[in-house]
Design a protein around this motif. Structure first.
Motif, PDB file in Angstrom:
ATOM      1  N   LEU A  60       0.856  -1.175   0.000  1.00 46.43           N
ATOM      2  CA  LEU A  60       0.000   0.000   0.000  1.00 46.43           C
ATOM      3  C   LEU A  60       0.895   1.230   0.000  1.00 46.43           C
ATOM      4  CD1 LEU A  60      -2.785   1.335   0.239  1.00 46.43           C
ATOM      5  CD2 LEU A  60      -2.569   1.147   2.732  1.00 46.43           C
ATOM      6  N   SER A  72      -8.691  -2.258   3.232  1.00 47.34           N
ATOM      7  CA  SER A  72      -7.448  -2.835   2.816  1.00 47.34           C
ATOM      8  C   SER A  72      -7.458  -3.786   1.678  1.00 47.34           C
ATOM      9  CB  SER A  72      -6.926  -3.670   3.895  1.00 47.34           C
ATOM     10  OG  SER A  72      -6.442  -3.270   4.120  1.00 47.34           O
ATOM     11  N   SER A  74      -4.686  -4.327   0.293  1.00 42.95           N
ATOM     12  CA  SER A  74      -3.364  -4.944   0.366  1.00 42.95           C
ATOM     13  C   SER A  74      -3.183  -5.710   1.669  1.00 42.95           C
ATOM     14  CB  SER A  74      -2.278  -3.868   0.258  1.00 42.95           C
ATOM     15  OG  SER A  74      -2.390  -3.167  -0.944  1.00 42.95           O
ATOM     16  N   MET A  75      -4.177  -6.430   2.084  1.00 45.30           N
ATOM     17  CA  MET A  75      -4.097  -7.167   3.342  1.00 45.30           C
ATOM     18  C   MET A  75      -4.331  -8.639   3.072  1.00 45.30           C
ATOM     19  SD  MET A  75      -6.497  -6.893   6.753  1.00 45.30           S
ATOM     20  CE  MET A  75      -6.061  -5.220   7.148  1.00 45.30           C
ATOM     21  N   LEU A 118      -2.794 -10.775  10.441  1.00 41.82           N
ATOM     22  CA  LEU A 118      -3.006  -9.945   9.259  1.00 41.82           C
ATOM     23  C   LEU A 118      -1.662  -9.362   8.839  1.00 41.82           C
ATOM     24  CD1 LEU A 118      -6.164  -8.031  10.533  1.00 41.82           C
ATOM     25  CD2 LEU A 118      -6.108 -10.099   9.158  1.00 41.82           C
ATOM     26  N   GLN A 119      -1.408  -9.362   7.544  1.00 33.95           N
ATOM     27  CA  GLN A 119      -0.147  -8.825   7.002  1.00 33.95           C
ATOM     28  C   GLN A 119      -0.457  -7.661   6.073  1.00 33.95           C
ATOM     29  OE1 GLN A 119       1.941 -10.818   3.751  1.00 33.95           O
ATOM     30  NE2 GLN A 119       3.716 -11.019   5.113  1.00 33.95           N
ATOM     31  N   ILE A 120       0.191  -6.511   6.332  1.00 33.10           N
ATOM     32  CA  ILE A 120      -0.028  -5.315   5.519  1.00 33.10           C
ATOM     33  C   ILE A 120       1.335  -4.744   5.104  1.00 33.10           C
ATOM     34  CG2 ILE A 120      -1.237  -3.122   5.360  1.00 33.10           C
ATOM     35  CD1 ILE A 120      -2.670  -3.893   7.977  1.00 33.10           C
ATOM     36  N   LEU A 122       3.595  -1.893   3.467  1.00 30.71           N
ATOM     37  CA  LEU A 122       3.408  -0.453   3.304  1.00 30.71           C
ATOM     38  C   LEU A 122       4.672   0.170   2.734  1.00 30.71           C
ATOM     39  CD1 LEU A 122       1.822   0.251   6.811  1.00 30.71           C
ATOM     40  CD2 LEU A 122       0.577  -0.011   4.657  1.00 30.71           C
ATOM     41  N   THR A 188       6.598  -3.707   6.772  1.00 29.47           N
ATOM     42  CA  THR A 188       5.488  -4.670   6.838  1.00 29.47           C
ATOM     43  C   THR A 188       4.894  -4.639   8.237  1.00 29.47           C
ATOM     44  OG1 THR A 188       6.578  -6.096   5.214  1.00 29.47           O
ATOM     45  CG2 THR A 188       4.789  -7.063   6.515  1.00 29.47           C
TER      46      THR A 188
END
Length: 635
Positions: A60, A72, A74-75, A118-120, A122, A188
């Motif tokens: 993101l 999200s 991008s999650m 949860l993985q995001i 950035l 991340t």
């Protein structure tokens, strides 16, 4: 009278039957709704799990000119059914392959004991250092761990309502975690969440200045909401203290329950009321649901009390009130997830029941019920939408919370308006009743002023009715001897004052002792009642007075009756007794009576005792001359 009682009983039975059908239908609809929600949740979970696994997601991009990012795209997520996976394990290729793309725009999961990761990814698109705040807009999560991993370091944050509020990084009702990026840095974020309730993780990324603006705006609107509620609560309590109308007190209690529930759901209760008691914060939701259910039922029962009593709903109200008390016990004795579901279901059924009673009241033509139904319609819709969000069936919990706030605000406004309407209607009815009562009183005064004597007679009649229980003969239900003496004194005084004739009859049942000895006391009692009923049937004027003088003897006072009239009445009684034999166990027994008559105009030479002795003398003369006859005392 039996026919009327039977009709009333049938009407009540029909009402309860219809109430049972409606309640059964309501429970069936509720069960279907819960099954549908469960199916949707399972379908959502299954749909999520069949997404393609991927270890590479598009990061993101965080642009400085964009102040806030919602949702999200991008999650990815991973379910940890054992709730034991560590960050070190998550970072290994084995676990990275297990991440799945998120289904939909929000991380929402149904009630589960699992933990979720949860993985995001950035990327800071600014060349300068930037601070972005990760906000999780669901304050009821129990345990949150956030790992902010950059090439240089790993930063760990903990949060959730299982920890004291003072340990939060930023003192806001929602969970806020500051993420500090270097220029053009990629990082991340791993979020591990576990909760005994629904797992809603509606997150957003907000710059510092926007966070301050957003929290200030939110606090401003919540302040208006709770401030208005507080003022309305005080207003209703003040009105109750001056009018003692219970509906105002229960309305204040209902609004207080709504305020406490919304404070808990929004996180403000944990922030300001019990920040050092995380266990109570978690338990408060089902308890406040039960409290809200009790408040709804008490207010509905009070507001609709006329309808509930007439239509037979009061027992059902009491039944649901008992259920709300059981809901309190469930909230502190069973698991949070089960307690929330059960109490929510009970609250929905209670609301629907009160709503239905309101419809019945409206069909009766009560004007305030229309506004009442509108208020509950708004609450039903907003509560349903809010529950879908709270149970993770639909996304965007924060938007659903706004719907709930708006719905409860509108509902409370309409409820207070309905209460004002009801009070106005009650005041109008009271004024009309007072006016009507005043007119009736004036009319009565005008009628009675001209005839004071008649008023005294009526007053004596009223006193007679009040003393009826103590002046009646238990067996025959006619007047007893004590009451006879009082009435003789009274009628003697009236006749003497008005110079009117007064007649007295003494009556004795012939051969009663033989019948009593032969057939028994029960037959004797039945015979006395039988004869007293015949005598009563021969007396047609309200002021004619019958009393049991003693044993098988009866006395009859005939005001304003001369000797001729008294003899006619005596002969009528004699003939009626002759014509109607007494039946006992199917066998007829002919009956006769001996009657003595004395008539005169009372004066100083003729006293009450003279009436008694002369009537008694005439009666014994009738018995000595062969019974079954009328004798008149001749002066």
């Amino acid at each position: 009278m039996r026919t009327v009682a039977t009709v009333i009983q049938l009407d009540v039975t029909r009402v309860w039957f219809r109430a049972g059908i409606i309640l059964k239908t309501t429970l069936e609809l509720l069960l279907v709704a819960l099954l549908l929600l469960s199916t949707i949740s399972r379908a959502e979970s299954q749909t999520t799990n069949i997404q393609d696994h991927t270890a590479h997601i598009r990061p993101l991009h965080l642009f400085p000119e964009t102040e806030i990012y919602h949702g999200s795209v991008s999650m990815v997520f991973q379910e940890d059914k054992s709730a034991s996976i560590t960050l070190e394990q998550i970072l290994t290729p084995e676990y990275q392959k297990k991440f799945s793309r998120l289904h939909g725009n929000q991380a929402s999961f149904s009630h589960t004991d699992s933990a979720y990761w949860l993985q995001i990814p950035l990327t800071n698109m600014s060349a300068d250092e930037m601070v972005w705040n990760l906000i999780i807009n669901y304050p009821l999560l129990d345990d949150i761990t956030v790992y902010f991993i950059t090439p240089n370091q790993t930063k760990k944050y903990t949060g959730g309502d299982k920890y004291p509020f003072s340990l939060r990084e930023i003192a806001l009702p929602n969970f806020v975690f500051p993420l500090r990026f270097d220029g053009s840095q990629t990082a991340t974020v791993y979020i591990r969440v576990q909760s005994s309730g629904s797992l809603n993780v509606p997150f957003s990324l907000v710059q510092n200045h926007k966070l301050i603006e957003k929290s200030s705006t939110q606090s401003f609107y919540y302040g208006i909401y709770y401030g208005a509620l507080f003022i309305l609560i005080l207003y209703n309590l003040l009105v109750y203290s001056s009018t003692r109308i219970n509906s105002f007190f229960f309305n204040a209690y209902y609004m207080l329950s709504i305020m406490l529930f919304m404070l808990s759901m929004s996180g403000y209760a944990y922030q300001y009321l019990w920040p050092q008691y995380p266990s109570w914060s978690n338990m408060s939701i089902p308890i406040l649901e039960a409290n809200g259910m009790l408040a709804i039922l008490l207010f509905g029962r009070s507001f609709l009390q006329d309808s509930s009593k007439k239509m037979g709903f009061d027992r059902t109200f009491i039944f649901f009130i008992a259920l709300s008390l059981i809901a309190f016990l469930l909230a502190i004795t069973i698991k949070y997830a089960i307690a929330v579901k059960v109490n929510t279901a009970l609250a929905v059924v209670s609301i629907m029941f009160v709503y239905w009673v309101g419809i019945v009241r409206f069909r009766q033509g009560i004007s305030a019920a229309k506004t009442f139904i509108l208020a509950w319609s708004i609450l039903l819709v907003s509560t349903f939408i809010y529950s879908l969000g709270a149970f993770a069936v639909i996304p965007d919990y924060y938007a659903n919370e706004v719907v709930m706030l708006t719905g409860t605000t509108a509902q409370i406004i309409f409820l207070n308006f309905a209460l004002a309407q009801q009070t106005k209607d009650m005041s109008t009815q009271l004024i009309d009743f007072e006016k009507s009562a005043r007119e009736r009183l004036q009319q009565q005064v005008n009628e009675r002023t001209a005839q004071l004597t008649e008023a005294n007679v009526k007053l004596a009649t009223l006193n007679k009715k009040l003393e009826e229980l103590s002046t009646r003969d238990d067996l025959t239900q006619v007047a007893n001897r004590r009451f006879f003496n009082q009435m003789l004194d009274q009628q003697y005084a009236i006749a003497r004052r008005d110079n009117e004739s007064l007649s007295l009859l003494f009556l004795d049942i012939d051969h009663f002792k033989k019948l009593n000895d032969k057939l028994g006391h029960q037959a004797g009692d039945d015979c006395l009642k039988f004869v007293s009923d015949i005598i009563n049937g021969c007396l047609h004027r309200p002021k004619d007075f019958l009393a049991r003088y003693g044993g098988e003897e009866f006395a009859i006072i005939l005001p304003d009756t001369d000797q001729e009239g008294a003899e006619k009445i005596a002969l009528t009684i004699l003939n009626e007794v002759r014509k109607h034999p007494f039946f006992f166990n199917g066998t007829p027994y002919p009956m006769t009576v001996s009657i003595g008559v004395y008539s005169n105009i009372p004066n100083q030479f003729i006293q009450q005792a003279d009436y008694l002795s002369r009537a008694d003398t005439a009666m014994y003369e009738a018995k000595q001359n062969g019974r079954n006859q009328v004798r008149t005392f001749q002066s």
